[in-house]
Write an enzyme that holds these catalytic residues in place. Structure first.
Site, PDB file in Angstrom:
ATOM      1  N   ASP A  24       0.790  -1.251   0.000  1.00 55.44           N
ATOM      2  CA  ASP A  24       0.000   0.000   0.000  1.00 55.44           C
ATOM      3  C   ASP A  24       0.818   1.294   0.000  1.00 55.44           C
ATOM      4  O   ASP A  24       0.476   2.244   0.715  1.00 55.44           O
ATOM      5  CB  ASP A  24      -0.968   0.000   1.201  1.00 55.44           C
ATOM      6  CG  ASP A  24      -1.925  -1.190   1.215  1.00 55.44           C
ATOM      7  OD1 ASP A  24      -1.908  -1.965   0.251  1.00 55.44           O
ATOM      8  OD2 ASP A  24      -2.674  -1.334   2.196  1.00 55.44           O
ATOM      9  N   LYS A 129      -6.693  -4.838  -2.851  1.00 55.33           N
ATOM     10  CA  LYS A 129      -7.255  -5.568  -1.707  1.00 55.33           C
ATOM     11  C   LYS A 129      -8.265  -4.689  -0.972  1.00 55.33           C
ATOM     12  O   LYS A 129      -7.968  -3.539  -0.655  1.00 55.33           O
ATOM     13  CB  LYS A 129      -6.136  -6.053  -0.775  1.00 55.33           C
ATOM     14  CG  LYS A 129      -5.309  -4.951  -0.145  1.00 55.33           C
ATOM     15  CD  LYS A 129      -4.234  -5.564   0.740  1.00 55.33           C
ATOM     16  CE  LYS A 129      -3.413  -4.559   1.492  1.00 55.33           C
ATOM     17  NZ  LYS A 129      -4.119  -3.616   2.359  1.00 55.33           N
ATOM     18  N   CYS A 162      -1.903  -2.469   7.825  1.00 59.71           N
ATOM     19  CA  CYS A 162      -1.930  -3.397   6.692  1.00 59.71           C
ATOM     20  C   CYS A 162      -0.707  -4.305   6.608  1.00 59.71           C
ATOM     21  O   CYS A 162      -0.810  -5.444   6.149  1.00 59.71           O
ATOM     22  CB  CYS A 162      -2.118  -2.626   5.400  1.00 59.71           C
ATOM     23  SG  CYS A 162      -3.790  -1.943   5.283  1.00 59.71           S
TER      24      CYS A 162
END
Ligand code: TIU
Length: 221
Positions: A24, A129, A162
């Site tokens: 990310d 995701k 994450c």
């Protein structure tokens, strides 16, 4: 096998079966006006890790080892965003709302893009995701197993959200996981420190932790 000095003891990786997972590294987390800022965070904290993440990506490219880039993002109709996630928190802007970089955390919007310093190259794996973890509702496990990957080296943001969630999911699926300590960052320094410690505690209960320089020395002596 390559042995990498790490906490709590050396991490052994199989060069033919190791992938880098970059979590990310998106404008929505690193730049002003994105999702991270909408939650009230100081996003400038994350920018210090960008050169190390880029160097780690370059190391894997030089070895011709696989790289997987993830993006936390949702379909434009938010059908993959549960109300519990969309409505959480008290910010003025929520997931799907229009901000200065387009709709927050929506696929295809400028803010959902990976920052240029960490952009995927053709042939590298990319994964959108909808959750914090990379295995939830993605088909990620099949993608890795099809390539024979057994070892995952983690980088990206944020350490305790994450990155840690993905690493725990991977650990439960039998992957041997290493977190590169200076190639990840959090909005909260104390949460980053706690995450690094808890991953390596209890004899690597979740995995191993090492700085980039140690991994680079082991891979490219
Ligand atoms: N808020 C926060 O620290 N992180 C996230 O919401 N997503 C990721 O960590 N990518």
């Amino acid at each position: 096998m390559i042995e990498v000095p790490a906490q709590p003891y050396p991490y052994r990786l199989d060069p033919a079966r190791t992938a880098l997972v970059v979590i990310d590294m998106q404008r929505d987390f690193v730049e002003a006006g994105g999702f991270g800022a909408s939650l009230g965070n100081d996003v400038t904290r994350l920018q210090a890790t960008v050169p190390t993440v880029a160097a780690l990506i370059a190391l894997f490219r030089a070895q011709d080892w696989p790289i997987l880039h993830t993006r936390e993002s949702h379909a434009p109709d938010l059908s993959d965003c549960p109300p519990s996630k969309r409505l959480r928190g008290g910010g003025a802007l929520r997931i799907g709302d229009l901000g200065p970089m387009g709709r927050l955390l929506v696929r295809g919007e400028p803010g959902a893009a990976i920052i240029p310093e960490c952009s995927p190259m053709p042939g590298e794996m990319t994964l959108d995701k909808p959750g914090k973890g990379m295995f939830h509702a993605t088909g990620c496990e099949d993608m890795l197993r099809a390539r024979g990957i057994t070892h995952l080296v983690f980088a990206g943001v944020t350490t305790e959200v994450c990155v840690q969630t993905s690493m725990r999911e991977a650990n439960d699926r039998g992957f041997e996981c290493l977190l590169v300590s200076d190639a990840t960052e959090s909005y909260f320094p104390e949460f980053k420190a706690a995450t690094l410690a808890m991953i390596a505690a209890q004899g690597a209960i979740v995995g191993w932790v090492t700085p980039f320089a140690e991994l680079e020395r082991a891979v490219r002596p």
